[in-house]
Design a protein around this motif. Structure first.
Motif, PDB file in Angstrom:
ATOM      1  N   GLU A 130       1.978  87.836  32.618  1.00  0.00           N
ATOM      2  CA  GLU A 130       2.727  88.125  33.770  1.00  0.00           C
ATOM      3  C   GLU A 130       3.827  87.071  33.925  1.00  0.00           C
ATOM      4  O   GLU A 130       5.092  87.662  34.235  1.00  0.00           O
ATOM      5  CB  GLU A 130       2.007  87.863  35.053  1.00  0.00           C
ATOM      6  N   LYS A 131       3.830  86.057  33.319  1.00  0.00           N
ATOM      7  CA  LYS A 131       4.805  84.947  33.543  1.00  0.00           C
ATOM      8  C   LYS A 131       6.212  85.363  32.833  1.00  0.00           C
ATOM      9  O   LYS A 131       7.406  85.028  33.065  1.00  0.00           O
ATOM     10  CB  LYS A 131       4.380  83.762  33.197  1.00  0.00           C
ATOM     11  N   PHE A 132       5.760  85.963  31.601  1.00  0.00           N
ATOM     12  CA  PHE A 132       6.810  86.413  30.471  1.00  0.00           C
ATOM     13  C   PHE A 132       7.437  87.412  31.391  1.00  0.00           C
ATOM     14  O   PHE A 132       9.016  87.570  31.180  1.00  0.00           O
ATOM     15  CB  PHE A 132       6.162  87.045  29.346  1.00  0.00           C
ATOM     16  N   PHE A 133       6.756  88.352  31.834  1.00  0.00           N
ATOM     17  CA  PHE A 133       7.760  89.381  32.563  1.00  0.00           C
ATOM     18  C   PHE A 133       8.446  88.806  33.939  1.00  0.00           C
ATOM     19  O   PHE A 133       9.472  89.385  34.192  1.00  0.00           O
ATOM     20  CB  PHE A 133       6.722  90.591  33.251  1.00  0.00           C
ATOM     21  N   GLN A 134       7.757  87.862  34.484  1.00  0.00           N
ATOM     22  CA  GLN A 134       8.530  87.340  35.641  1.00  0.00           C
ATOM     23  C   GLN A 134       9.717  86.571  35.464  1.00  0.00           C
ATOM     24  O   GLN A 134      10.951  86.365  36.081  1.00  0.00           O
ATOM     25  CB  GLN A 134       7.763  86.652  36.385  1.00  0.00           C
ATOM     26  N   ASP A 135       9.814  85.765  34.115  1.00  0.00           N
ATOM     27  CA  ASP A 135      10.655  84.582  33.990  1.00  0.00           C
ATOM     28  C   ASP A 135      11.402  84.702  32.619  1.00  0.00           C
ATOM     29  O   ASP A 135      12.614  84.368  32.714  1.00  0.00           O
ATOM     30  CB  ASP A 135       9.877  83.100  33.832  1.00  0.00           C
ATOM     31  N   SER A 136      11.086  85.442  31.732  1.00  0.00           N
ATOM     32  CA  SER A 136      11.721  85.535  30.378  1.00  0.00           C
ATOM     33  C   SER A 136      12.844  86.755  30.659  1.00  0.00           C
ATOM     34  O   SER A 136      12.503  87.725  31.143  1.00  0.00           O
ATOM     35  CB  SER A 136      10.785  85.617  29.252  1.00  0.00           C
ATOM     36  N   VAL A 137      13.700  86.475  29.742  1.00  0.00           N
ATOM     37  CA  VAL A 137      14.944  87.502  29.668  1.00  0.00           C
ATOM     38  C   VAL A 137      14.616  88.363  28.539  1.00  0.00           C
ATOM     39  O   VAL A 137      13.625  88.390  27.734  1.00  0.00           O
ATOM     40  CB  VAL A 137      16.347  86.742  29.415  1.00  0.00           C
ATOM     41  N   GLU A 138      15.305  89.750  28.785  1.00  0.00           N
ATOM     42  CA  GLU A 138      15.177  90.439  27.570  1.00  0.00           C
ATOM     43  C   GLU A 138      15.738  89.741  26.114  1.00  0.00           C
ATOM     44  O   GLU A 138      16.379  89.009  26.273  1.00  0.00           O
ATOM     45  CB  GLU A 138      16.152  91.698  27.902  1.00  0.00           C
ATOM     46  N   PRO A 139      15.134  90.193  24.971  1.00  0.00           N
ATOM     47  CA  PRO A 139      14.415  91.349  25.051  1.00  0.00           C
ATOM     48  C   PRO A 139      12.932  91.220  25.016  1.00  0.00           C
ATOM     49  O   PRO A 139      12.137  92.144  24.495  1.00  0.00           O
ATOM     50  CB  PRO A 139      14.762  91.836  23.542  1.00  0.00           C
ATOM     51  N   HIS A 140      12.508  90.144  25.252  1.00  0.00           N
ATOM     52  CA  HIS A 140      11.195  89.602  25.217  1.00  0.00           C
ATOM     53  C   HIS A 140      10.041  90.518  26.080  1.00  0.00           C
ATOM     54  O   HIS A 140       8.965  91.025  25.795  1.00  0.00           O
ATOM     55  CB  HIS A 140      10.858  88.336  25.523  1.00  0.00           C
ATOM     56  N   SER A 141      10.519  90.716  27.516  1.00  0.00           N
ATOM     57  CA  SER A 141       9.739  91.525  28.317  1.00  0.00           C
ATOM     58  C   SER A 141       9.529  93.009  27.692  1.00  0.00           C
ATOM     59  O   SER A 141       8.485  93.763  27.911  1.00  0.00           O
ATOM     60  CB  SER A 141      10.327  91.644  29.646  1.00  0.00           C
ATOM     61  N   THR A 142      10.702  93.415  26.924  1.00  0.00           N
ATOM     62  CA  THR A 142      10.550  94.903  26.378  1.00  0.00           C
ATOM     63  C   THR A 142       9.576  94.875  25.164  1.00  0.00           C
ATOM     64  O   THR A 142       8.867  96.016  25.124  1.00  0.00           O
ATOM     65  CB  THR A 142      11.805  95.379  26.034  1.00  0.00           C
ATOM     66  N   TYR A 143       9.631  93.745  24.514  1.00  0.00           N
ATOM     67  CA  TYR A 143       8.864  93.905  23.384  1.00  0.00           C
ATOM     68  C   TYR A 143       7.353  93.737  23.526  1.00  0.00           C
ATOM     69  O   TYR A 143       6.644  94.445  23.181  1.00  0.00           O
ATOM     70  CB  TYR A 143       9.115  92.648  22.429  1.00  0.00           C
ATOM     71  N   ILE A 144       7.274  93.102  24.681  1.00  0.00           N
ATOM     72  CA  ILE A 144       5.646  92.933  25.109  1.00  0.00           C
ATOM     73  C   ILE A 144       5.287  94.316  25.720  1.00  0.00           C
ATOM     74  O   ILE A 144       4.047  94.736  25.432  1.00  0.00           O
ATOM     75  CB  ILE A 144       5.439  91.722  26.150  1.00  0.00           C
ATOM     76  N   SER A 145       5.904  94.922  26.481  1.00  0.00           N
ATOM     77  CA  SER A 145       5.842  96.141  26.913  1.00  0.00           C
ATOM     78  C   SER A 145       5.409  97.235  26.087  1.00  0.00           C
ATOM     79  O   SER A 145       4.574  97.913  26.148  1.00  0.00           O
ATOM     80  CB  SER A 145       6.779  96.492  28.048  1.00  0.00           C
ATOM     81  N   MET A 146       6.369  97.055  25.047  1.00  0.00           N
ATOM     82  CA  MET A 146       6.029  98.180  23.879  1.00  0.00           C
ATOM     83  C   MET A 146       4.864  97.922  22.858  1.00  0.00           C
ATOM     84  O   MET A 146       4.162  98.786  22.561  1.00  0.00           O
ATOM     85  CB  MET A 146       7.322  98.187  22.806  1.00  0.00           C
TER      86      MET A 146
END
Length: 211
Positions: A130-146
């Motif tokens: 959740e912290k990745f989604f809240q604080d990290s910038v793209e493209p990491h949140s997209t990679y995690i979602s995928m």
């Protein structure tokens, strides 16, 4: 400081002794704390997985500078996979993400790549995802979602006690085709979600946001 430094790891985990570490960080210049922080870095895992120690390691990282800061961060990175699912260590990993230091989110993501689905279903690991989604910038949140969406058991996250919060955070952070894929996942599994306490709550939140 010469007397204190060898026992820094013991002090860091002690309910009273840790105050000495914090006092040294606040009152003494960087060069005086160098040996103390070096011991903390070398004993990073033991300290990070301790109830008191995890609260000490965070200000140690904050106060450290230059090469010592890099060493402390590298020590956390090395154990990130284990710390992320630890009841205390996860707070240290989350703290690193919150600092916004260039390259840190990238390195953490690479350390945890391939394990995000497992972490999403873990009581403590889900907080890190959740912290990745809240604080990290793209493209990491997209990679995690995928990574989550490509898992054959992704629908189970919708009704998981911890995974449902991860999906909620992913939806809040996502845009474009990733958000569309997450929304489609919920729509396709809405019937299953209605018969589950956690799924029902996620579905209610999702439908409320679409009104």
């Amino acid at each position: 400081m010469s007397a204190l430094s060898p026992g820094a790891a013991v002090l860091a985990k002690d309910v009273s002794g840790h105050r000495v570490i914090l006092h040294c960080l606040k009152q003494f210049p960087r060069e005086d704390n160098e040996n103390l922080l070096n011991v903390v870095a070398n004993k990073c895992f033991d300290i990070a997985t301790d109830k008191t120690g995890c609260c000490v390691l965070q200000p140690c990282i904050n106060h450290a500078q230059g090469e010592m800061k890099k060493k402390l961060i590298a020590a956390v990175m090395f154990y990130a996979s284990h710390l992320a699912e630890d009841c205390y260590g996860n707070y240290v990993v989350q703290h690193l993400l919150s600092l916004g230091i260039p390259g840190v989110a990238e390195s953490l993501w690479r350390q945890l790549e391939g394990r995000f689905f497992y972490l999403a279903c873990n009581k403590y690991g889900s907080n890190v995802v959740e912290k990745f989604f809240q604080d990290s910038v793209e493209p990491h949140s997209t990679y995690i979602s995928m990574e989550l969406l490509h898992n054959p058991n992704v629908a189970m996250l919708l009704v998981d006690p911890y995974g449902n919060y991860v999906i909620k955070s992913a939806l809040s952070a996502s845009r474009g085709h990733v958000r569309n894929a997450l929304e489609q996942l919920i729509k396709q599994n809405s019937l299953m979600m209605q018969s589950n306490l956690f799924g029902k709550k996620l579905l209610a939140w999702f439908n409320k946001g679409r009104i």
